[in-house]
Design a protein around this motif. Structure first.
Motif, PDB file in Angstrom:
ATOM      1  N   SER A 205       0.816  -1.191  -0.098  1.00  0.00           N
ATOM      2  CA  SER A 205      -0.076  -0.126   0.081  1.00  0.00           C
ATOM      3  C   SER A 205       0.930   1.312   0.038  1.00  0.00           C
ATOM      4  O   SER A 205       0.569   2.288  -0.520  1.00  0.00           O
ATOM      5  CB  SER A 205      -0.982   0.034   1.086  1.00  0.00           C
ATOM      6  OG  SER A 205      -0.273  -0.096   2.302  1.00  0.00           O
ATOM      7  N   ALA A 206       2.124   1.043   0.761  1.00  0.00           N
ATOM      8  CA  ALA A 206       2.917   2.369   0.746  1.00  0.00           C
ATOM      9  C   ALA A 206       3.692   2.473  -0.685  1.00  0.00           C
ATOM     10  O   ALA A 206       3.642   3.638  -1.238  1.00  0.00           O
ATOM     11  CB  ALA A 206       4.147   2.107   1.707  1.00  0.00           C
TER      12      ALA A 206
ATOM     13  N   ILE B 144       1.861   1.655  -3.554  1.00  0.00           N
ATOM     14  CA  ILE B 144       0.922   2.239  -4.495  1.00  0.00           C
ATOM     15  C   ILE B 144       0.687   3.650  -4.013  1.00  0.00           C
ATOM     16  O   ILE B 144       0.485   4.374  -5.051  1.00  0.00           O
ATOM     17  CB  ILE B 144      -0.416   1.318  -4.163  1.00  0.00           C
ATOM     18  CG1 ILE B 144      -0.249  -0.251  -4.670  1.00  0.00           C
ATOM     19  CG2 ILE B 144      -1.687   1.918  -4.634  1.00  0.00           C
ATOM     20  CD1 ILE B 144      -1.198  -1.016  -4.284  1.00  0.00           C
ATOM     21  N   TYR B 145       0.683   4.064  -2.819  1.00  0.00           N
ATOM     22  CA  TYR B 145       0.558   5.297  -2.392  1.00  0.00           C
ATOM     23  C   TYR B 145       1.533   6.290  -2.983  1.00  0.00           C
ATOM     24  O   TYR B 145       1.326   7.379  -3.515  1.00  0.00           O
ATOM     25  CB  TYR B 145       0.523   5.354  -0.993  1.00  0.00           C
ATOM     26  CG  TYR B 145       0.447   6.897  -0.383  1.00  0.00           C
ATOM     27  CD1 TYR B 145      -0.898   7.541  -0.489  1.00  0.00           C
ATOM     28  CD2 TYR B 145       1.476   7.532   0.303  1.00  0.00           C
ATOM     29  CE1 TYR B 145      -1.116   8.781  -0.328  1.00  0.00           C
ATOM     30  CE2 TYR B 145       1.269   8.835   0.597  1.00  0.00           C
ATOM     31  CZ  TYR B 145      -0.093   9.504   0.679  1.00  0.00           C
ATOM     32  OH  TYR B 145      -0.221  10.710   1.126  1.00  0.00           O
ATOM     33  N   GLY B 146       2.863   5.729  -2.927  1.00  0.00           N
ATOM     34  CA  GLY B 146       4.064   6.472  -3.578  1.00  0.00           C
ATOM     35  C   GLY B 146       3.930   6.675  -5.130  1.00  0.00           C
ATOM     36  O   GLY B 146       4.187   7.690  -5.654  1.00  0.00           O
TER      37      GLY B 146
ATOM     38  N   TYR C 184       1.218   6.770  -6.556  1.00  0.00           N
ATOM     39  CA  TYR C 184      -0.109   7.672  -6.739  1.00  0.00           C
ATOM     40  C   TYR C 184       0.602   9.297  -6.770  1.00  0.00           C
ATOM     41  O   TYR C 184       0.204   9.953  -7.722  1.00  0.00           O
ATOM     42  CB  TYR C 184      -1.201   7.415  -5.798  1.00  0.00           C
ATOM     43  CG  TYR C 184      -2.210   8.485  -5.959  1.00  0.00           C
ATOM     44  CD1 TYR C 184      -3.176   8.418  -6.745  1.00  0.00           C
ATOM     45  CD2 TYR C 184      -2.222   9.481  -4.916  1.00  0.00           C
ATOM     46  CE1 TYR C 184      -4.235   9.376  -6.943  1.00  0.00           C
ATOM     47  CE2 TYR C 184      -3.328  10.419  -4.858  1.00  0.00           C
ATOM     48  CZ  TYR C 184      -4.171  10.493  -6.004  1.00  0.00           C
ATOM     49  OH  TYR C 184      -5.430  11.207  -5.866  1.00  0.00           O
ATOM     50  N   ILE C 185       1.285   9.499  -5.695  1.00  0.00           N
ATOM     51  CA  ILE C 185       1.834  10.825  -5.339  1.00  0.00           C
ATOM     52  C   ILE C 185       2.692  11.190  -6.373  1.00  0.00           C
ATOM     53  O   ILE C 185       2.638  12.268  -6.949  1.00  0.00           O
ATOM     54  CB  ILE C 185       2.500  10.731  -3.850  1.00  0.00           C
ATOM     55  CG1 ILE C 185       1.556  10.528  -2.774  1.00  0.00           C
ATOM     56  CG2 ILE C 185       3.327  12.036  -3.723  1.00  0.00           C
ATOM     57  CD1 ILE C 185       0.566  11.581  -2.527  1.00  0.00           C
TER      58      ILE C 185
END
Ligand SMILES: [Zn+2]
Length: 77
Positions: free
Chosen positions: A9-10, A12-14, A16-17
């Motif tokens: 999830s980290a 994926i979040y990275g 996305y950012i």
């Protein structure tokens, strides 16, 4: 297992950012390019009489009506 999920999830979040920021960056850059290309006239490229290098007329050294890439090529010291 939980650690894998947290890492995933980290990541994926990275991503996305990264994409979100890149999208803004590209938008800003294209705006800058549009503005600069509209303001600046088309650059003329000239050939150095001595070494044959092609340079922008803005950067060219003019001596006796001929274009040179540098003071060295123009024989100016
Ligand atoms: Zn030259």
């Amino acid at each position: 297992m939980i650690f894998k999920l947290i890492i995933l999830s980290a990541i994926i979040y990275g991503i996305y950012i990264l994409f979100f920021r890149d999208g803004n960056l590209i938008e800003k850059m294209s705006e800058k390019n549009k503005k600069s290309s509209n303001d600046e006239p088309v650059d003329t490229v000239v050939e150095c009489k001595k070494c044959g290098v092609f340079i922008s007329i803005k950067e060219a050294v003019i001596k006796d009506g001929k274009y040179y890439c540098s003071n060295e090529c123009a024989g100016i010291k």
